[in-house]
Design an enzyme around this catalytic site. Sequence first.
Site, PDB file in Angstrom:
ATOM      1  N   TYR A 146      -1.628 -47.239  14.457  1.00  0.00           N
ATOM      2  CA  TYR A 146      -0.411 -46.729  13.810  1.00  0.00           C
ATOM      3  C   TYR A 146      -0.644 -45.443  13.037  1.00  0.00           C
ATOM      4  CZ  TYR A 146       2.177 -50.996  15.009  1.00  0.00           C
ATOM      5  OH  TYR A 146       2.805 -52.014  15.682  1.00  0.00           O
ATOM      6  N   LYS A 192     -10.115 -58.869  17.557  1.00  0.00           N
ATOM      7  CA  LYS A 192     -10.447 -59.053  18.967  1.00  0.00           C
ATOM      8  C   LYS A 192     -11.804 -58.388  19.205  1.00  0.00           C
ATOM      9  CE  LYS A 192      -9.189 -60.310  23.180  1.00  0.00           C
ATOM     10  NZ  LYS A 192      -9.079 -61.718  23.585  1.00  0.00           N
ATOM     11  N   ASP A 225      -5.269 -63.263  20.362  1.00  0.00           N
ATOM     12  CA  ASP A 225      -4.499 -64.025  21.354  1.00  0.00           C
ATOM     13  C   ASP A 225      -4.483 -65.508  20.994  1.00  0.00           C
ATOM     14  OD1 ASP A 225      -7.211 -63.819  21.790  1.00  0.00           O
ATOM     15  OD2 ASP A 225      -7.080 -63.564  23.964  1.00  0.00           O
ATOM     16  N   ASP A 249       1.535 -56.519  12.458  1.00  0.00           N
ATOM     17  CA  ASP A 249       2.948 -56.229  12.711  1.00  0.00           C
ATOM     18  C   ASP A 249       3.512 -57.263  13.682  1.00  0.00           C
ATOM     19  OD1 ASP A 249       5.348 -54.942  12.764  1.00  0.00           O
ATOM     20  OD2 ASP A 249       4.699 -53.288  14.040  1.00  0.00           O
ATOM     21  N   ASP A 253       6.000 -60.893  12.819  1.00  0.00           N
ATOM     22  CA  ASP A 253       7.320 -61.124  13.431  1.00  0.00           C
ATOM     23  C   ASP A 253       7.335 -62.480  14.123  1.00  0.00           C
ATOM     24  OD1 ASP A 253       8.145 -58.539  12.709  1.00  0.00           O
ATOM     25  OD2 ASP A 253       9.261 -58.293  14.587  1.00  0.00           O
TER      26      ASP A 253
HETATM   27  P1  ATP Z   1      12.106 -52.726  14.512  1.00  0.00           P
HETATM   28  O1  ATP Z   1      11.270 -52.319  15.676  1.00  0.00           O
HETATM   29  O2  ATP Z   1      12.571 -51.593  13.660  1.00  0.00           O
HETATM   30  O3  ATP Z   1      11.491 -53.856  13.703  1.00  0.00           O
HETATM   31  P2  ATP Z   1      13.636 -54.284  16.371  1.00  0.00           P
HETATM   32  O4  ATP Z   1      14.158 -53.495  17.489  1.00  0.00           O
HETATM   33  O5  ATP Z   1      12.426 -55.132  16.554  1.00  0.00           O
HETATM   34  O6  ATP Z   1      13.447 -53.322  15.093  1.00  0.00           O
HETATM   35  P3  ATP Z   1      15.290 -55.793  14.636  1.00  0.00           P
HETATM   36  O7  ATP Z   1      16.237 -54.845  14.049  1.00  0.00           O
HETATM   37  O8  ATP Z   1      14.158 -56.232  13.795  1.00  0.00           O
HETATM   38  O9  ATP Z   1      14.790 -55.207  15.988  1.00  0.00           O
HETATM   39  O10 ATP Z   1      16.075 -57.051  15.174  1.00  0.00           O
HETATM   40  C1  ATP Z   1      15.579 -57.944  16.143  1.00  0.00           C
HETATM   41  C2  ATP Z   1      16.594 -59.061  16.359  1.00  0.00           C
HETATM   42  O11 ATP Z   1      16.660 -59.865  15.180  1.00  0.00           O
HETATM   43  C3  ATP Z   1      17.989 -58.531  16.617  1.00  0.00           C
HETATM   44  O12 ATP Z   1      18.615 -59.288  17.623  1.00  0.00           O
HETATM   45  C4  ATP Z   1      18.716 -58.720  15.318  1.00  0.00           C
HETATM   46  O13 ATP Z   1      20.073 -58.963  15.447  1.00  0.00           O
HETATM   47  C5  ATP Z   1      17.989 -59.897  14.670  1.00  0.00           C
HETATM   48  N1  ATP Z   1      17.926 -59.716  13.204  1.00  0.00           N
HETATM   49  C6  ATP Z   1      17.108 -58.891  12.540  1.00  0.00           C
HETATM   50  N2  ATP Z   1      17.351 -58.943  11.230  1.00  0.00           N
HETATM   51  C7  ATP Z   1      18.345 -59.825  11.043  1.00  0.00           C
HETATM   52  C8  ATP Z   1      19.057 -60.302   9.884  1.00  0.00           C
HETATM   53  N3  ATP Z   1      18.777 -59.881   8.646  1.00  0.00           N
HETATM   54  N4  ATP Z   1      20.039 -61.188  10.084  1.00  0.00           N
HETATM   55  C9  ATP Z   1      20.324 -61.636  11.308  1.00  0.00           C
HETATM   56  N5  ATP Z   1      19.700 -61.233  12.433  1.00  0.00           N
HETATM   57  C10 ATP Z   1      18.713 -60.329  12.313  1.00  0.00           C
END
Ligand code: ATP
Length: 361
Positions: A146, A192, A225, A249, A253
Amino acid sequence: MVDLYSVLGALKDLYGGRYLRPDVYVISLIPGDGIGPEIASATLEVIKKVVDVYGIRVDVRFVEAGDGALSKYGQALPQSSVDIIRKSHTCLKAPVGETSADVIVRLRIMLDLFANIRPVKSYPNTQALRGDIDLVVVRENTEDLYKGLEFYISNNTAVALRVITYEASKRVAEVAFKIASGRRKKVTAVHKSNVLRHTCGLFAKACRDVARNYPDVTYEEQYVDACAANLVRKPQNFDVIVTTNMFGDILSDEAAQVAGSLGLAPSCNLGYEYAIFEPIHGAAFDIAGKGIANPISMILSAALMFEWLGVKYSDDSCIRAARAINDAVYRVLSEGKVLTPDLGGSAKTYELASAIASKIA
Ligand code: ATP
């Protein structure tokens, strides 16, 4: 006794009572893009309530940064915004859209926010995979792929440089071990090194060196993994995960989703002087403007912010405020009556925030 709500409490000696408590905490607030402004104003309602109840004086200053700032000023992070952030005691940030890297990655480097702390907890009524998930991902925040050192070496070949240093690995490992000391006393270093022998090898060595100073903390290592699989198979077995920037990161998630929703996951970008608090998710443009985003990720980020202010300035009111927010979130989710669509309900963003604010008394 382990305080269930404390994530940062064990970091006290990082600041060592060196900082004079201010009369008024200046908080810069970045409303961001997409769902950002919606969850930021919902969170403000909770902040207003908690500072009122606990007698904390705050001065919230709005800061423009992100896609909106880029189209208005030609810069995603204008100098005027940097100046406000630098003069504030802390910063609460909503998600930013396409310009995310130009905002948060720059701020992390500019303010040396070297550790990204991402607590993940399962709450009732949230479609979590299990009810007993309670872990913290501590992610190195300044280097790795990053750093963005990418270039083409021919028309069809691009390369990216992965930078890992012993010092950066060691200081993030220190944070992970301190946090684990205040919790269930277990650290899992994730890498890894069987493939990335030098970069991951160096990271693992730094973690092992730090582990020797914490004999009370159980130390283990997992390949990334295997860790990804174990987060789904037995997430309850993790306490603190420490890992490099990109792995952290992705894994955080995953962990947040396993625990119910990205909309529940807060984070802290921690430095020796400053810290920025933000939800781990992005601007979620797919649901922006509908008033249905889950504000809890940002409300819990505000709780972390108060905890950090309490730790840095030895201020019990801030610690109590953090606990009160966490407790209010827990109680609202336990009742299961006011839930946003990502949690299987039909409540609006502001309804969930109001329900949480109403539990703070
Ligand atoms: P980034 O790469 O910037 O993290 P991303 O493209 O991975 O963004 P996000 O914006 O994190 O996407 O959202 C991923 C999914 O999770 C989407 O479908 C979104 O609607 C859902 N989501 C994210 N945050 C929330 C929230 N606070 N409430 C409800 N749904 C959410």
